[in-house]
Design an enzyme around this catalytic site. Sequence first.
Site, PDB file in Angstrom:
ATOM      1  N   HIS A  72       0.836  -1.199   0.000  1.00 28.49           N
ATOM      2  CA  HIS A  72       0.000   0.000   0.000  1.00 28.49           C
ATOM      3  C   HIS A  72       0.873   1.252   0.000  1.00 28.49           C
ATOM      4  CE1 HIS A  72      -4.165  -1.635   1.444  1.00 28.49           C
ATOM      5  NE2 HIS A  72      -3.691  -2.266   0.398  1.00 28.49           N
ATOM      6  N   TYR A 200      -9.014   5.243   8.259  1.00 29.57           N
ATOM      7  CA  TYR A 200      -9.133   5.530   9.697  1.00 29.57           C
ATOM      8  C   TYR A 200     -10.154   6.656   9.829  1.00 29.57           C
ATOM      9  CZ  TYR A 200      -4.704   3.001  10.584  1.00 29.57           C
ATOM     10  OH  TYR A 200      -3.710   2.055  10.692  1.00 29.57           O
ATOM     11  N   PRO A 292      -3.637   0.060  19.129  1.00 31.44           N
ATOM     12  CA  PRO A 292      -3.464  -0.372  17.738  1.00 31.44           C
ATOM     13  C   PRO A 292      -3.573   0.727  16.681  1.00 31.44           C
ATOM     14  CG  PRO A 292      -5.611  -1.040  18.574  1.00 31.44           C
ATOM     15  CD  PRO A 292      -4.872  -0.472  19.736  1.00 31.44           C
ATOM     16  N   LYS A 296       1.441  -0.199  15.220  1.00 29.26           N
ATOM     17  CA  LYS A 296       2.860  -0.223  15.589  1.00 29.26           C
ATOM     18  C   LYS A 296       3.280  -1.437  16.438  1.00 29.26           C
ATOM     19  CE  LYS A 296       4.289   3.199  13.373  1.00 29.26           C
ATOM     20  NZ  LYS A 296       4.087   2.477  12.114  1.00 29.26           N
ATOM     21  N   TYR A 384       4.057   6.562  10.181  1.00 32.42           N
ATOM     22  CA  TYR A 384       3.246   5.411   9.785  1.00 32.42           C
ATOM     23  C   TYR A 384       4.087   4.367   9.046  1.00 32.42           C
ATOM     24  CZ  TYR A 384      -0.954   2.806   8.606  1.00 32.42           C
ATOM     25  OH  TYR A 384      -1.906   1.816   8.513  1.00 32.42           O
TER      26      TYR A 384
HETATM   27  C1  PHB Z   1      -5.664  -4.596  11.208  1.00 31.74           C
HETATM   28  O1  PHB Z   1      -5.714  -4.836  10.007  1.00 31.74           O
HETATM   29  O2  PHB Z   1      -6.022  -5.447  12.041  1.00 31.74           O
HETATM   30  C2  PHB Z   1      -5.176  -3.269  11.645  1.00 31.74           C
HETATM   31  C3  PHB Z   1      -4.708  -2.361  10.705  1.00 31.74           C
HETATM   32  C4  PHB Z   1      -4.268  -1.120  11.100  1.00 31.74           C
HETATM   33  C5  PHB Z   1      -4.303  -0.778  12.433  1.00 31.74           C
HETATM   34  C6  PHB Z   1      -4.744  -1.682  13.394  1.00 31.74           C
HETATM   35  C7  PHB Z   1      -5.194  -2.938  12.990  1.00 31.74           C
HETATM   36  O3  PHB Z   1      -3.884   0.462  12.810  1.00 31.74           O
END
Ligand code: PHB
Length: 393
Positions: A72, A200, A292, A296, A384
């Site tokens: 990505h 997000y 989460p 990280k 990120y």
């Molecule tokens: C996930 O795909 O489970 C996932 C992706 C990004 C995050 C947290 C969890 O920031």
Amino acid sequence: MKTRVAIIGAGPSGLLLGQLLHKAGIDTVILERQSADHVLGRIRAGVLEQGMVELLREAGVGARMDREGLVHDGFELAFDGRRERIDLKGLTGRTVMIYGQTEVTRDLMDARRASGARTFYNAAEVALHDLQSDRPHVTFTHNGETLRLDCDYIAGCDGFHGVARRSIPTGVLREFERVYPFGWLGVLADTPPVAEELVYAAHERGFALCSMRSPTRTRYYVQVGIEERVEDWSDARFWEELKRRLPADTAASLVTGPSLEKSIAPLRSFVVEPMQHGRLFLVGDAAHIVPPTGAKGLNLAASDVSTLYRILLAVYREGRHALAARYSEICLKRVWKAERFSWWMTSMLHRFPDTDAFSRRMQRAELDYFVGSEAGRTSIAENYVGLPYEPVE
Ligand code: PHB
Ligand code: APR
């Protein structure tokens, strides 16, 4: 029984360290409390930084990831009914890899089995001894038998609830902690992702995240109160709540389906200092937890592994024994920066109960400012994709 490095825990940290050391000709034994199937049954995150991707390749376990993982170049932030893209590649020249932790673990388990290196699953009553001496040892029971493992070093890769951190005498460690007043309710489903990249979303009703495992498997989350119980969330209620938190056009194109897994995870920030005691090193979740938001946790475990691996190489190949004492100091620099980013993303994107209207306007202004400025977007992007690994020297 004897080995160079005793590794406690067969999560991604323990398995990756074991694989790197095996390739370097340094003998290890892994002791894991659960069965391999139990370890593989846990659904965890799925975004790998480039540093971790390169480390997996170095360990010789990158082939399936390179075939099946999704690269990505960016991700999106959704708020106020709009979606704003963070162009990771354009801003930093780097990308992330979408490849589930479960798959990383499976590849590492396969490689360990093929290598013939010793692993004890279902190892009970693991106890660490003589950490301050030159010859520490580990005792455990396996199939009803009590066994003793002598070693040079112990790597505590046994997660937040493991035995390694608790084996350090009280008064040695300092703990830093923040528990957030909410959790994430996650659903795994065989549906096509709602967007090509991760979204997000910050919303008055709470945070939401649209993630994926593959072009046909999705992972979605909604922020929920800590008192919530997963039994109270039918699939229909989950999808309805997720849609309400997404911009209207995104919600309209969301494909729903039966959940394959549904669970609630609490959010916590946690760090211990130092990350070592005598001959014991704490690695990954045993030493630190991040919320989460920002993905990280697994990546930070990988950078600890990289640091410990490079130190052990210098110890065994060049006799640089004094370097071992610097493990914690080297790791903590990067750990605190990842803690900061995870805490900041969490603070900016979630709805905090009991915050006033002014605080909510500040959150929104911060988001608007960061996405509206190239400096702001670059700051988000460089964190990120992952800050550089600290040099070991
Ligand atoms: C996930 O795909 O489970 C996932 C992706 C990004 C995050 C947290 C969890 O920031
Ligand atoms: N004895 C032996 N093994 C143990 C013990 C014990 N007393 N306690 C825990 N373990 C095992 C657990 O069963 C688990 O398999 O240690 C392993 C720790 O694995 P993880 O919790 O996955 O931790 P880690 O390998 O550091 O992985 C990093 O990043 O994305 C985050 O939290 C996520 O697991 C992920 C982590």
